[in-house]
Design an enzyme around this catalytic site. Structure first.
Site, short mmCIF file in Angstrom:
data_model
loop_
_atom_site.label_atom_id
_atom_site.label_comp_id
_atom_site.label_asym_id
_atom_site.label_seq_id
_atom_site.Cartn_x
_atom_site.Cartn_y
_atom_site.Cartn_z
N THR A 25 -1.74 5.36 2.23
CA THR A 25 -3.38 4.29 1.96
C THR A 25 -3.22 3.99 3.21
O THR A 25 -2.06 2.90 3.66
CB THR A 25 -2.80 3.90 0.78
OG1 THR A 25 -3.10 4.89 -0.02
CG2 THR A 25 -3.98 3.55 0.90
N LEU A 73 1.01 -0.89 0.11
CA LEU A 73 0.14 0.20 -0.10
C LEU A 73 0.71 1.51 -0.26
O LEU A 73 2.02 1.11 0.17
CB LEU A 73 -0.78 -0.05 0.92
CG LEU A 73 -1.92 -0.99 1.37
CD1 LEU A 73 -2.30 -0.96 2.97
CD2 LEU A 73 -2.82 -1.05 0.27
N ASP A 74 0.99 2.70 -0.87
CA ASP A 74 1.19 3.04 -0.79
C ASP A 74 1.48 4.05 0.61
O ASP A 74 1.07 3.41 1.61
CB ASP A 74 0.95 4.54 -1.32
CG ASP A 74 0.97 4.19 -2.54
OD1 ASP A 74 1.05 3.52 -3.20
OD2 ASP A 74 -0.52 4.67 -3.77
N LYS A 75 2.08 4.77 1.27
CA LYS A 75 2.76 5.01 2.56
C LYS A 75 1.55 5.66 2.95
O LYS A 75 1.13 5.93 4.39
CB LYS A 75 3.10 6.26 2.27
CG LYS A 75 3.91 7.19 3.51
CD LYS A 75 5.14 8.32 3.27
CE LYS A 75 5.13 9.14 5.10
NZ LYS A 75 6.44 10.17 4.43
N ARG A 100 -5.19 5.46 -7.67
CA ARG A 100 -5.62 6.97 -8.38
C ARG A 100 -5.36 6.99 -9.35
O ARG A 100 -5.54 8.26 -9.79
CB ARG A 100 -4.45 7.35 -7.13
CG ARG A 100 -4.07 7.26 -6.07
CD ARG A 100 -2.96 7.55 -5.64
NE ARG A 100 -2.13 8.28 -5.20
CZ ARG A 100 -0.73 8.40 -4.45
NH1 ARG A 100 -0.36 7.70 -4.19
NH2 ARG A 100 -0.66 9.68 -4.82
#
Length: 326
Positions: free
Chosen positions: A156, A152-154, A252
């Site tokens: 998110t 997961l992105d930082k 995104r």
């Protein structure tokens, strides 16, 4: 969380003690170059490392050493001698708290908070999820990427599964490739989305900015299904996004592509659109649900976690049509 020192299963035949991986090329990868097929089957290793192993005769296909340009047909038996990366430095275990949603001898499901980076990298050599896993579950040090099979992105939040054994890691990677892992996100986007839909647009690295992704005809297939959950007076919509594929920044980029960028996303923001700007310090994206076939029991297991406090308070402010305050 107490440290987990349980041993890995000893009946795994894919990786022996001398670092040899044995596998079979799936039929659906027929027609691909060998290095391309192996990159998909061994995602923990770069294409460049796999090519170097082919040149060094560390990889055999049906007991023959191939060339780097060899194409596969499907069904070939491949033997890979795993060599340690000479440039790699060991990651340090760190006592970082983890929110554990589920744990058993094979799996760990984590509710990742906003701000926690998953893998060490440039500018983030420590303080990551991987560092935390090495502290709490020392056995994962023997696994590729400490058992992390997706990310997961930082900024998110939400659910992320980690393998604790080699059989579980192999099984989860295959499930991700077969698209049997179900991942659902809540995403708050600009604009009024008037119906459910699907975005089926290939994604590639942005040729102008290597840290970004973009829709590109030469990219990898990416499919996002979305459903309208709630609409708000300030011209924003809460969506449930279901991933059929799992490309970097997929939701995104896809939402930006259809004209509904995520609230708070400064990387993939609206381009000169007249959206009312909502002040939120990160992309409003949360991995709410996760489902997969358990590697040991072979039945469907699912988890769900609530929105983090900042996201929930933002929705409450939108329902009351008032500014959000941290």
């Amino acid at each position: 969380m107490e440290k987990d020192t349980e041993n890995s299963s000893d009946d795994y035949k894919g990786l022996s003690e001398d670092g040899v991986r044995e596998l079979v090329i799936p039929n659906e990868q027929g027609g691909q170059r060998l290095d391309q097929a192996l990159s998909a089957l061994l995602p923990e290793f770069s294409r460049n490392r796999i090519q170097n192993w082919i040149r060094a005769r560390k990889i055999a296909v049906d007991e023959v050493f191939p060339s780097t340009k060899m194409k596969v047909f499907g069904g070939e038996s491949v033997r890979v001698e795993i060599e340690a990366d000479p440039n790699a430095t060991p990651d340090a275990p760190e006592d970082i708290p983890l929110d554990i949603v589920h744990q058993d001898p094979m799996l760990l499901v984590i509710n990742k908070p906003v701000g926690l980076v998953v893998h060490p990298g440039s500018g983030n050599r420590n303080g990551t999820l991987l560092n935390a896993l090495l502290h709490w579950v020392p056995q994962v040090a023997e696994l590729p990427r400490a058992g992390i099979v997706h990310r997961l992105d930082k900024d998110t939040s939400g659910l992320l599964v980690v393998a604790k054994t080699l059989p579980a890691h192999t099984d989860l990677v295959r499930q991700l490739q077969a698209r049997t892992v179900k991942r659902e996100y809540l995403a708050l986007v600009y604009g009024e989305v008037d119906h459910d839909g699907t975005v089926d647009e290939p994604l590639a690295r942005d040729p102008h900015n290597r840290t970004k992704r973009c829709v590109h005809s030469m990219g990898k297939q990416a499919i996002t299904h979305y459903e309208v959950v709630e609409r708000f007076p300030s011209n924003v919509t809460l969506l449930r996004c279901k991933l059929e594929t799992g490309r970097t920044h997929q939701i995104r980029v896809h939402m930006q592509h259809i004209g509904h960028p995520l609230v708070g996303d400064t990387v993939y923001s609206a381009s000169r659109r007249s959206h009312h700007k909502i002040v939120f310090p990160r992309q409003a994206l949360h991995a709410e649900r996760l489902g997969l076939i358990h590697p040991l029991f072979k039945d469907l297991v699912q988890w769900e976690c609530p929105l983090p406090a900042d996201f929930e308070s933002l929705l409450e402010a939108l329902r009351e049509d008032r500014p959000w305050v941290a």
